[in-house]
Design an enzyme around this catalytic site. Structure first.
Site, PDB file in Angstrom:
ATOM      1  N   ASP A 121      20.195  77.745 -46.478  1.00  0.00           N
ATOM      2  CA  ASP A 121      21.607  77.922 -46.150  1.00  0.00           C
ATOM      3  C   ASP A 121      22.189  79.218 -46.679  1.00  0.00           C
ATOM      4  O   ASP A 121      23.242  79.643 -46.242  1.00  0.00           O
ATOM      5  CB  ASP A 121      22.432  76.755 -46.697  1.00  0.00           C
ATOM      6  CG  ASP A 121      22.691  76.907 -48.178  1.00  0.00           C
ATOM      7  OD1 ASP A 121      21.731  77.264 -48.888  1.00  0.00           O
ATOM      8  OD2 ASP A 121      23.822  76.679 -48.615  1.00  0.00           O
ATOM      9  N   ASP A 137      14.895  75.650 -49.137  1.00  0.00           N
ATOM     10  CA  ASP A 137      15.666  76.331 -50.159  1.00  0.00           C
ATOM     11  C   ASP A 137      16.255  75.225 -51.033  1.00  0.00           C
ATOM     12  O   ASP A 137      16.323  74.078 -50.601  1.00  0.00           O
ATOM     13  CB  ASP A 137      16.766  77.150 -49.476  1.00  0.00           C
ATOM     14  CG  ASP A 137      17.818  77.616 -50.441  1.00  0.00           C
ATOM     15  OD1 ASP A 137      17.422  78.198 -51.451  1.00  0.00           O
ATOM     16  OD2 ASP A 137      19.007  77.398 -50.189  1.00  0.00           O
ATOM     17  N   CYS A 158      37.001  57.203 -29.503  1.00  0.00           N
ATOM     18  CA  CYS A 158      37.367  56.165 -28.542  1.00  0.00           C
ATOM     19  C   CYS A 158      38.755  56.412 -27.955  1.00  0.00           C
ATOM     20  O   CYS A 158      39.445  57.358 -28.318  1.00  0.00           O
ATOM     21  CB  CYS A 158      37.347  54.797 -29.216  1.00  0.00           C
ATOM     22  SG  CYS A 158      38.592  54.671 -30.502  1.00  0.00           S
ATOM     23  N   ASP A 195      18.549  83.486 -47.965  1.00  0.00           N
ATOM     24  CA  ASP A 195      17.515  82.885 -47.125  1.00  0.00           C
ATOM     25  C   ASP A 195      17.457  83.520 -45.752  1.00  0.00           C
ATOM     26  O   ASP A 195      16.548  83.244 -44.970  1.00  0.00           O
ATOM     27  CB  ASP A 195      17.792  81.383 -46.918  1.00  0.00           C
ATOM     28  CG  ASP A 195      17.885  80.651 -48.231  1.00  0.00           C
ATOM     29  OD1 ASP A 195      17.052  80.921 -49.090  1.00  0.00           O
ATOM     30  OD2 ASP A 195      18.788  79.810 -48.364  1.00  0.00           O
ATOM     31  N   CYS A 242      41.601  56.484 -30.432  1.00  0.00           N
ATOM     32  CA  CYS A 242      41.733  57.751 -31.154  1.00  0.00           C
ATOM     33  C   CYS A 242      42.534  58.732 -30.309  1.00  0.00           C
ATOM     34  O   CYS A 242      43.447  59.392 -30.805  1.00  0.00           O
ATOM     35  CB  CYS A 242      40.370  58.372 -31.436  1.00  0.00           C
ATOM     36  SG  CYS A 242      39.261  57.344 -32.385  1.00  0.00           S
TER      37      CYS A 242
END
Lengths: 730, 52
Positions: free
Chosen positions: A629, A446, A43, A633, A46
């Site tokens: 991850d 996984d 926003c 894999d 911020c």
């Protein structure tokens, strides 16, 4: 296109020049540009809060927040550390991470996007002006006035087409040179013929000129192209940002001490130092030092492994406790990571053979349109014997059937769908990912780091004596080891006696690869591996505490990732079969499978077996979605029909994934599958809409009744209805 | 119809003016942070002059 190029090259090569640049920037030449990632900002407060905090610092010259990219660009004095700035922001409540400026410089100024936008702007300007003149012609301007208007239109249209339609010409030309037909061939032909015929007709004082059609074609198609580009560049810059969070550098040891070097510059035989908590940058053997290494990203094993002199370590493992000196045996091209990347490259080629819906449509569409227009020319020449009339009709057929709506049909839908998924924390990296995701019927997960957080959590803390727990925690605070961190993180209801005990801890030291030792009230305490502490090992992940001659075991379980159970249940409800494949021990895998109610699981699967498993499934006719991850894999992710990895995965793994989950939760996963399904449906609907318009327009054009007005109406109406249909996805 | 001699150049000129303005916004990178710009107008810090 670019995502493929990214996959084809290895991540280390891509990162190497970035690291060099980063190193050069670190040398310090006047100003220093620092980029910070600010994932939480949302926003105006911020923005101004962060800018005020940064600009108030004396070492910051200028700071500017970009809310779209959630990033701050800071110009600071040399010697300013990005880490300090990030910490300052974290203190006032904004999460901030340093980004590698070198690897982001490309995505920051999106040159191709601005160029497309420029062409789009020019085409829009020209289209509106020519349309204005055309309306005058349609409403009855004749003779000299009509000719004048046509000539003015020509002077606007010709240069505009030469400038704005270049991307289409280029693509069409490259397709023709490779003896293929793509959507750009009929597009280019229609634009060129429309412009050419209109100039000829204008010179002949003809009644119909299609300048407006040629321009609106260019404009609408460029709009589609730009949408497409935007979707991809958003994904690309987010992916680049993930990559920029880790910089591939190593501490090289040489005669004159330690120096930070790029991993690409390391040669076999070099010595590198790997500090606790750092990732091993090369393949090698340990020369000195001992520690525990976390191999979970490579093998899926959740237990850390002891590593001492002569132990072989490979790229991607995480050093946990002690500093190690590693003699490089393979770096860069020859490392394990690279060999995996090669496997991936092979699997990638099979996936690249996937033809998207748009390509399939183009393959049918382009020859049909060309044949139709050619037939129209032939038949009309045979009937009337008038070459000019026949040519006019043939061109009108080409213009009216031009894939204006088709050009928008796919990008409009993928933009809407990717936007929707991005808001739910998913990044679509591959252009055909959504279509492939829509087709899947099997989901393979996984375990470590995907279904679980890959972070141990203390199991059953109520079962151990509070004073033991307090002692263990006091010891654990001195270590970066994940089990120690999990112990320290656990917050019990502390009583005053335990606090007193903690302050009595003395001589705290960490013995790398074994555990932590300390003295408390004259008693030696040890926290660490079973054999070192002298305890009998228990099943599963555990650490052991020795107080005097008594030993206590603290068990840990890997906690499930947020939303894992819900995601698995929702996928099963959608009728997908869910399978768990892991390199970890059977008991740990069975435990997780039980908690997520997955029936089919396999443990201790090697990386090659994983990809083989996926390939076998594919050969049996299943369409597999792989979610993983680890580096182990990677090959499986590449072999699967579609793949998803969490943001915590290694760069090499994220590169081969179609979709990256940005958040920590798995909950958006089923939604992604549903969105992909409806996106594919919308694309097909859009094709149907486009076909419907053509079904009406083609006979009119073939019979010679097509006028520029009819062409303009058909084109705009189909483009607008296709875009509106796509917007239903949001 | 003589009025066209003025009207057409005028309309083209105005259109070109819009195009040039568009180029300027593109060159000065006003499309880099659309979301941030939308929020910045809510902040009263920049009322006198725009932030650099």
């Amino acid at each position: 296109m670019s995502s493929r190029a990214q996959i084809a090259t290895c991540p280390a090569c891509v990162a190497a020049p970035a690291a060099e640049e980063a190193a050069a920037a670190g040398m310090g030449m006047g100003d220093r540009q620092i980029l910070l990632s600010l994932p939480d900002i949302h926003c105006a407060a911020c923005i101004s809060g962060i800018e005020r905090a940064l600009n108030a610092r004396s070492d910051v010259r200028r700071a500017r927040v970009n809310l779209t990219l959630k990033r701050a660009t800071i110009e600071a004095d040399t010697g300013t550390e990005a880490a300090d700035l990030a910490e300052a922001l974290t203190r006032i409540g904004y999460q901030a991470h340093e980004l590698d400026a070198g690897s982001l410089s490309g995505s920051q100024s999106d040159k191709a996007g601005r160029e497309l936008l420029m062409r789009l702007g020019v085409a829009g300007f020209a289209m509106m002006n020519v349309m204005l003149l055309s309306v005058a012609v349609w409403s009855g301007a004749t003779d000299a006035t009509r000719d004048l208007f046509h000539w003015i239109s020509a002077t606007i249209a010709i240069p505009t087409i030469a400038f704005s339609a270049q991307p289409f010409f280029r693509h069409a030309w490259s397709a023709l040179r490779a003896a293929r037909l793509n959507m750009d061939v009929p597009i280019s032909l229609a634009i060129l013929l429309a412009a050419g015929m209109s100039v000829y007709e204008t010179a002949q004082h003809g009644q119909h000129a299609y300048f407006d059609a040629a321009l609106s074609l260019t404009f609408f198609l460029l709009a589609g192209r730009y949408l497409d580009h935007r979707t991809r560049s958003v994904a690309r810059s987010a992916a680049a940002e993930l990559a920029a969070l880790e910089v591939p550098r190593a501490l090289k040891l040489s005669g004159d001490g330690e120096a930070m070097t790029s991993v690409a510059d390391l040669r076999p035989g070099d010595l590198v130092r790997v500090l606790p908590g750092a990732r091993v940058p090369v393949d090698g053997t340990i020369e000195t030092g001992s520690s525990e290494v976390d191999r979970s990203l490579l093998t899926g094993e959740s237990l850390p492994v002891f590593a001492g002199p002569e132990t072989r370590v490979s790229t991607g493992e995480v050093n946990l406790t002690g500093a190690l000196t590693v003699r490089v045996t393979a770096a860069g091209q020859d490392s394990t990571l690279h060999r995996l990347a090669d496997l991936v490259a092979i699997a990638e080629t099979t996936r690249n053979r996937y033809t998207s819906l748009a390509d399939r449509a183009a393959r049918i569409y382009a020859p049909v349109v060309h044949l139709l227009s050619f037939a129209a020319f032939g038949v009309w020449l045979w009937v009337s014997g008038d070459v000019r009339l026949s040519l006019n009709i043939a061109v009108a057929v080409l213009i009216i059937t031009c894939p204006c709506a088709l050009g928008l049909a796919v990008p409009a839908v993928t933009t809407a769908a990717s936007g929707r998924l991005f808001r739910h924390g998913m990044l679509i990296k591959n252009a055909t990912a959504l279509e492939r995701l829509a087709e899947i019927d099997t989901v393979v997960f996984d375990k470590t780091g995907t279904l679980t957080e890959g972070r141990p959590r203390l199991d059953d803390p109520a079962g151990c004596r509070p004073e033991d727990l307090a002692l263990a925690q006091a010891l654990a605070r001195g270590s970066a080891h994940p089990l120690a961190a999990a112990l320290a993180e656990h917050v019990p209801d502390r009583s005053p006696t335990e606090v007193r005990q903690q302050s009595d801890i003395e001589h705290l030291r960490e013995i790398a690869g074994h555990g932590i030792e300390a003295v408390c009230q004259g008693q030696t305490l040890r926290l660490g591996r079973a054999d070192w502490v002298g305890a009998t090992p228990v099943a599963g992940t555990a650490t052991y505490l020795r107080v005097g001659d008594r030993t206590v075991a603290f068990r840990f379980t890997d906690s499930l990732r947020d939303g894992a159970t819900e995601a698995v249940k929702a996928l099963q409800r959608q009728g997908k079969s869910v399978i768990l494949l892991s390199g970890d021990h059977p008991s740990a895998v069975a435990d997780i499978a039980g908690r997520t109610s997955i029936d089919a699981f396999e443990a201790q699967v090697l990386p090659d077996e994983k990809s083989l498993y996926i390939k076998t499934l594919c050969e049996r006719g299943h369409k597999v979605l792989m979610v993983g991850d680890g580096l182990n894999d990677t090959a499986a992710l590449a072999a699967a029909h579609a793949s998803i990895s969490p943001a915590s995965a290694l760069e090499a793994t994220r590169v081969v994934s179609d979709i990256v989950l940005l958040g920590n939760s798995l909950a958006p996963l089923p939604d992604a599958v549903i969105t992909a399904g409806s996106a594919t449906r919308r694309i097909k609907e859009n094709f149907a809409i486009a076909a419907l318009y053509n079904a009406v327009a083609i006979p009119v054009a073939l019979l010679g009744f097509a006028t520029p007005l009819a062409a303009a109406l058909a084109m705009s109406a189909s483009s607008v209805s296709v875009s509106l249909n796509a917007l239903r996805l949001r | 119809m003589e009025v066209l001699v003025f009207l057409i150049p005028i309309s083209l000129f105005l259109g070109a003016l819009g195009l040039v303005a568009f180029f300027w916004t593109l060159k000065s990178r006003q499309y880099e942070d659309p979301k941030g710009d939308a929020h910045r107008i809510l902040s009263d810090e920049y009322d006198d002059k725009p932030a650099p």
